[in-house]
Design a protein around this motif. Sequence first.
Motif, PDB file in Angstrom:
ATOM      1  N   TRP A 137       2.603 -12.641  -0.436  1.00 41.31           N
ATOM      2  CA  TRP A 137       2.467 -12.348  -1.854  1.00 41.31           C
ATOM      3  C   TRP A 137       0.994 -12.118  -2.229  1.00 41.31           C
ATOM      4  CZ3 TRP A 137       3.757 -10.232  -6.014  1.00 41.31           C
ATOM      5  CH2 TRP A 137       3.179 -10.562  -7.212  1.00 41.31           C
ATOM      6  N   ILE A 138       0.101 -12.899  -1.684  1.00 43.38           N
ATOM      7  CA  ILE A 138      -1.333 -12.732  -1.968  1.00 43.38           C
ATOM      8  C   ILE A 138      -1.813 -11.367  -1.487  1.00 43.38           C
ATOM      9  CG2 ILE A 138      -3.650 -13.614  -1.418  1.00 43.38           C
ATOM     10  CD1 ILE A 138      -2.167 -15.396  -3.328  1.00 43.38           C
ATOM     11  N   GLN A 139      -1.383 -10.934  -0.308  1.00 45.80           N
ATOM     12  CA  GLN A 139      -1.774  -9.617   0.200  1.00 45.80           C
ATOM     13  C   GLN A 139      -1.219  -8.508  -0.692  1.00 45.80           C
ATOM     14  OE1 GLN A 139      -0.221 -10.197   4.166  1.00 45.80           O
ATOM     15  NE2 GLN A 139      -2.281 -10.562   4.993  1.00 45.80           N
ATOM     16  N   TRP A 140       0.030  -8.665  -1.164  1.00 46.85           N
ATOM     17  CA  TRP A 140       0.592  -7.672  -2.084  1.00 46.85           C
ATOM     18  C   TRP A 140      -0.229  -7.630  -3.369  1.00 46.85           C
ATOM     19  CZ3 TRP A 140       3.627  -3.835  -1.105  1.00 46.85           C
ATOM     20  CH2 TRP A 140       4.577  -3.913  -0.106  1.00 46.85           C
ATOM     21  N   LYS A 141      -0.566  -8.807  -3.910  1.00 44.12           N
ATOM     22  CA  LYS A 141      -1.317  -8.881  -5.162  1.00 44.12           C
ATOM     23  C   LYS A 141      -2.682  -8.193  -5.022  1.00 44.12           C
ATOM     24  CE  LYS A 141      -3.127 -12.755  -6.699  1.00 44.12           C
ATOM     25  NZ  LYS A 141      -3.341 -14.087  -7.250  1.00 44.12           N
ATOM     26  N   HIS A 142      -3.378  -8.487  -3.958  1.00 50.23           N
ATOM     27  CA  HIS A 142      -4.688  -7.873  -3.727  1.00 50.23           C
ATOM     28  C   HIS A 142      -4.557  -6.370  -3.482  1.00 50.23           C
ATOM     29  CE1 HIS A 142      -7.338 -11.478  -3.437  1.00 50.23           C
ATOM     30  NE2 HIS A 142      -6.158 -12.049  -3.284  1.00 50.23           N
ATOM     31  N   GLY A 143      -3.530  -5.984  -2.738  1.00 50.05           N
ATOM     32  CA  GLY A 143      -3.311  -4.558  -2.469  1.00 50.05           C
ATOM     33  C   GLY A 143      -2.989  -3.777  -3.725  1.00 50.05           C
ATOM     34  N   THR A 165      -7.031   0.045  -9.053  1.00 56.92           N
ATOM     35  CA  THR A 165      -8.405   0.359  -9.454  1.00 56.92           C
ATOM     36  C   THR A 165      -8.946   1.561  -8.682  1.00 56.92           C
ATOM     37  OG1 THR A 165      -9.250  -1.323  -7.924  1.00 56.92           O
ATOM     38  CG2 THR A 165      -8.983  -1.965 -10.226  1.00 56.92           C
ATOM     39  N   TRP A 187     -15.412   0.812  -4.554  1.00 52.68           N
ATOM     40  CA  TRP A 187     -14.058   0.871  -5.103  1.00 52.68           C
ATOM     41  C   TRP A 187     -13.411   2.195  -4.857  1.00 52.68           C
ATOM     42  CZ3 TRP A 187     -14.161   4.797  -8.557  1.00 52.68           C
ATOM     43  CH2 TRP A 187     -15.381   5.078  -9.170  1.00 52.68           C
ATOM     44  N   PHE A 189      -3.822  -4.604  -6.851  1.00 49.37           N
ATOM     45  CA  PHE A 189      -5.046  -4.535  -7.666  1.00 49.37           C
ATOM     46  C   PHE A 189      -6.026  -3.502  -7.111  1.00 49.37           C
ATOM     47  CE2 PHE A 189      -9.438  -5.835  -8.432  1.00 49.37           C
ATOM     48  CZ  PHE A 189      -9.465  -5.752  -9.821  1.00 49.37           C
ATOM     49  N   THR A 190      -6.254  -3.551  -5.822  1.00 48.23           N
ATOM     50  CA  THR A 190      -7.188  -2.620  -5.189  1.00 48.23           C
ATOM     51  C   THR A 190      -6.693  -1.186  -5.315  1.00 48.23           C
ATOM     52  OG1 THR A 190      -7.854  -4.314  -3.613  1.00 48.23           O
ATOM     53  CG2 THR A 190      -8.375  -2.047  -3.039  1.00 48.23           C
TER      54      THR A 190
END
Length: 115
Positions: free
Chosen positions: A67-73, A79, A114, A75-76
């Motif tokens: 879930w953390i990897q999905w969340k970061h992916g 942006t 970014w 967001f990244t």
Amino acid sequence: MQTETTSRLRIYAAFAAIYFIWGSTYIASYYAIQDIPAFLMSGIRFSVAGGTLFLFSLLQGKPWPTWIQWKHGIFTGFTFLALGISPVAWAVNYIDTGLAALLVSFVPPGYRDWE
């Protein structure tokens, strides 16, 4: 054994490939936005690319992302698209694709993280 001339030719070929492939994305974006809005085109382009890479990763037996990897992916990716790629695709409506590529290449690396 690789000679210095062979090594140098491989470096030149690698740079030529980078210049051609990287530069062609701007002209491809220009032609794509003639029929599809820039932000929609960017979203479709990266959804297909991301889906393909995700499927390829799963086929190689890589574990499902956490879930953390999905969340970061997410967001990244958002942006990256909203602040980087899509505005450039939109800009080629108004400026030449070569100028767009040149302007993006002049952004200092710290500000381009970014993108």
